[in-house]
Scaffold this active site. Structure first.
Site, PDB file in Angstrom:
ATOM      1  N   ASP A  91       0.824  -1.210   0.000  1.00 47.98           N
ATOM      2  CA  ASP A  91       0.000   0.000   0.000  1.00 47.98           C
ATOM      3  C   ASP A  91       0.860   1.264   0.000  1.00 47.98           C
ATOM      4  O   ASP A  91       2.029   1.247   0.405  1.00 47.98           O
ATOM      5  CB  ASP A  91      -0.879   0.043   1.253  1.00 47.98           C
ATOM      6  CG  ASP A  91      -2.075  -0.871   1.176  1.00 47.98           C
ATOM      7  OD1 ASP A  91      -2.173  -1.655   0.213  1.00 47.98           O
ATOM      8  OD2 ASP A  91      -2.915  -0.825   2.099  1.00 47.98           O
TER       9      ASP A  91
ATOM     10  N   HIS B  42       3.843  -2.109   3.328  1.00 53.60           N
ATOM     11  CA  HIS B  42       3.861  -0.769   2.753  1.00 53.60           C
ATOM     12  C   HIS B  42       5.191  -0.520   2.064  1.00 53.60           C
ATOM     13  O   HIS B  42       6.248  -0.735   2.660  1.00 53.60           O
ATOM     14  CB  HIS B  42       3.624   0.288   3.839  1.00 53.60           C
ATOM     15  CG  HIS B  42       2.272   0.209   4.466  1.00 53.60           C
ATOM     16  ND1 HIS B  42       1.957  -0.732   5.434  1.00 53.60           N
ATOM     17  CD2 HIS B  42       1.136   0.935   4.254  1.00 53.60           C
ATOM     18  CE1 HIS B  42       0.690  -0.578   5.799  1.00 53.60           C
ATOM     19  NE2 HIS B  42       0.170   0.430   5.098  1.00 53.60           N
TER      20      HIS B  42
END
Length: 244
Positions: free
Chosen positions: A55, A201
């Site tokens: 993400d 991430h």
């Protein structure tokens, strides 16, 4: 009863009901419940496969390191891109897609959708979808809300835009300043099961500065653990039956 009083009374009753309806999907934020009862939203898939997702990118300072690490392992993943980040780094978006990774969206801005109305929610998702689609030549099909928090408006907007919401079954808590490669690996594998979806991430644009290094450092160990458990790793589009 006067018309004005009737309107005030109706509003007092209706507004809490509408607010509750808007927020009802927030129950899916509770991971254990979601993983048991919402397999499609959780990203549950093939029992012999694990979906690897990232993400908050793309970020020219960090994403290339993840691309290199995946290339060395000859693996593909799904990148949930922020539209605002994609606009700043269009060549990097094309590089991710050109390397064979799956491109999905994380909205335009990393703001809670629960605090947005239907129009703002739709506009945010549409802007991200259209921007990323124009850069890659293929409209993205998957969507993950910021903070993993869905709303009724988000579900409706996603359906109108042809987007499937997908969350995760395990994450590394790699966004904090105290995260380390060891803590990220330990947190991921605690809930790692065949058919699951991993969230990491590849950017710290909404995290502690430099937090992405903990995810990058943990990635080889996470992949080794999957291999030791006989689990293949890949993007969500290879993760059927529940994702598509």
């Amino acid at each position: 009863m006067t018309a004005a009083r009737l309107l005030r009374t109706t509003a007092k009753v209706a507004l809490p009901v509408l607010a509750a309806a808007h927020a009802a999907p927030v129950v899916s934020t509770f991971g254990p419940l979601r993983n048991r009862t919402m397999p499609r939203l959780s990203g549950r898939g093939r029992a012999d496969h694990v979906a690897l997702t990232f993400d908050d990118g793309p970020d020219p300072l960090s994403t290339p390191f993840f691309l290199r690490a995946l290339e060395e392992r000859r693996l593909k993943a799904t990148f949930f891109l922020l539209g605002s980040q994609a606009r700043r780094s269009p060549d990097l978006v094309r590089e991710i897609a050109g390397a064979g990774h799956e491109i999905a969206i994380h909205g335009w801005l990393h703001r809670p959708l629960l605090l947005r109305g239907p129009r703002a929610t739709y506009d945010d998702l549409a802007r991200a979808r259209d921007t990323v689609g124009a850069l890659t030549g293929h409209p993205p099909r998957l969507f993950r809300p910021p903070y993993g928090v869905m709303s009724t408006a988000a579900h409706l907007a996603a359906r109108r835009l042809g987007l499937t919401p997908v969350l995760w079954t395990c994450w590394g808590e790699d966004w904090t300043a105290r995260a380390t490669p060891q803590s990220v690996h330990r947190t991921v594998v605690r809930d790692l099961r065949g058919g699951g979806t991993i969230l990491l991430h590849d950017s710290d644009c909404t995290s502690a500065p430099g937090a992405w290094r903990s995810a990058l450092g943990a990635l080889p160990r996470i992949l080794d653990t999957c291999e030791e458990r006989g689990l293949s790793v890949g993007p969500l589009h290879r993760h059927r039956p529940h994702v598509r």
